[in-house]
Scaffold this motif. Sequence first.
Motif, PDB file in Angstrom:
ATOM      1  N   GLY A 121     136.961 -16.212  64.462  1.00  0.00           N
ATOM      2  CA  GLY A 121     136.258 -15.879  65.710  1.00  0.00           C
ATOM      3  C   GLY A 121     135.607 -14.507  65.642  1.00  0.00           C
ATOM      4  O   GLY A 121     134.515 -14.296  66.170  1.00  0.00           O
ATOM      5  N   LYS A 159     131.085 -25.060  67.135  1.00  0.00           N
ATOM      6  CA  LYS A 159     131.697 -24.643  68.399  1.00  0.00           C
ATOM      7  C   LYS A 159     132.728 -25.676  68.868  1.00  0.00           C
ATOM      8  O   LYS A 159     133.835 -25.323  69.299  1.00  0.00           O
ATOM      9  N   HIS A 204     126.942 -12.792  66.097  1.00  0.00           N
ATOM     10  CA  HIS A 204     126.260 -13.012  67.383  1.00  0.00           C
ATOM     11  C   HIS A 204     125.870 -11.705  68.055  1.00  0.00           C
ATOM     12  O   HIS A 204     124.804 -11.604  68.658  1.00  0.00           O
ATOM     13  N   PHE A 225     135.776 -25.534  66.568  1.00  0.00           N
ATOM     14  CA  PHE A 225     136.566 -24.338  66.862  1.00  0.00           C
ATOM     15  C   PHE A 225     137.387 -24.558  68.135  1.00  0.00           C
ATOM     16  O   PHE A 225     138.570 -24.199  68.199  1.00  0.00           O
ATOM     17  N   CYS A 231     132.360 -14.894  63.901  1.00  0.00           N
ATOM     18  CA  CYS A 231     131.352 -15.485  64.815  1.00  0.00           C
ATOM     19  C   CYS A 231     130.746 -14.371  65.662  1.00  0.00           C
ATOM     20  O   CYS A 231     129.515 -14.215  65.744  1.00  0.00           O
ATOM     21  N   LYS A 232     131.644 -13.602  66.276  1.00  0.00           N
ATOM     22  CA  LYS A 232     131.209 -12.577  67.220  1.00  0.00           C
ATOM     23  C   LYS A 232     130.400 -11.475  66.521  1.00  0.00           C
ATOM     24  O   LYS A 232     129.385 -11.011  67.063  1.00  0.00           O
TER      25      LYS A 232
HETATM   26  C1  ASC Z   1     133.556 -19.915  70.276  1.00  0.00           C
HETATM   27  C2  ASC Z   1     132.155 -19.775  70.260  1.00  0.00           C
HETATM   28  C3  ASC Z   1     131.852 -18.664  69.585  1.00  0.00           C
HETATM   29  C4  ASC Z   1     133.093 -18.033  69.085  1.00  0.00           C
HETATM   30  C5  ASC Z   1     133.238 -16.607  69.478  1.00  0.00           C
HETATM   31  C6  ASC Z   1     134.527 -16.039  68.966  1.00  0.00           C
HETATM   32  O1  ASC Z   1     134.198 -20.807  70.776  1.00  0.00           O
HETATM   33  O2  ASC Z   1     131.265 -20.581  70.809  1.00  0.00           O
HETATM   34  O3  ASC Z   1     130.679 -18.181  69.336  1.00  0.00           O
HETATM   35  O4  ASC Z   1     134.152 -18.843  69.611  1.00  0.00           O
HETATM   36  O5  ASC Z   1     133.181 -16.485  70.870  1.00  0.00           O
HETATM   37  O6  ASC Z   1     134.601 -14.672  69.244  1.00  0.00           O
END
Ligand code: ASC
Length: 126
Positions: free
Chosen positions: A113, A20, A120, A23, A116-117
């Motif tokens: 990103g 994080k 998540h 990024f 990541c999303k």
């Molecule tokens: C970030 C973070 C994430 C990703 C995500 C990108 O900074 O902590 O989990 O970017 O939000 O979509």
Amino acid sequence: GVNAAEDSLKVRKEGFEATKKSFGAIKKILEEGGDLSGAAASAQSINAFSKQVPALFPAGSDKGETKAKAAVWSNGADFGVKAQAFEAESAKLVQAVASGDKAAVQKQFGAVGGTCKACHDTYRSE
Ligand code: ASC
């Protein structure tokens, strides 16, 4: 830790936290117009960590203080596919940074990103 599951929980939490930060460091360079070469180490750290992700969720590491949902283990094949996407897109981010092409870095930053999303949304609570 006292066992492999606890160790992997600690390592993965530290790794995601570091990811994080890395990024965010790249985002800052993109936004503030800093020297793109300053993003190289961060991109490499993210990609190195991405390769470890599948191994950091062994059976039994669903216990304790974690945001990981049970679906990580019950749907491990799909979790692996999403981890692979993170690895592939972050490898391309390393390449984009090395190219020095800011537009390419911006595009690939967005692609990472997205991986990541995607994970998540399904596999992390909150
Ligand atoms: C970030 C973070 C994430 C990703 C995500 C990108 O900074 O902590 O989990 O970017 O939000 O979509």
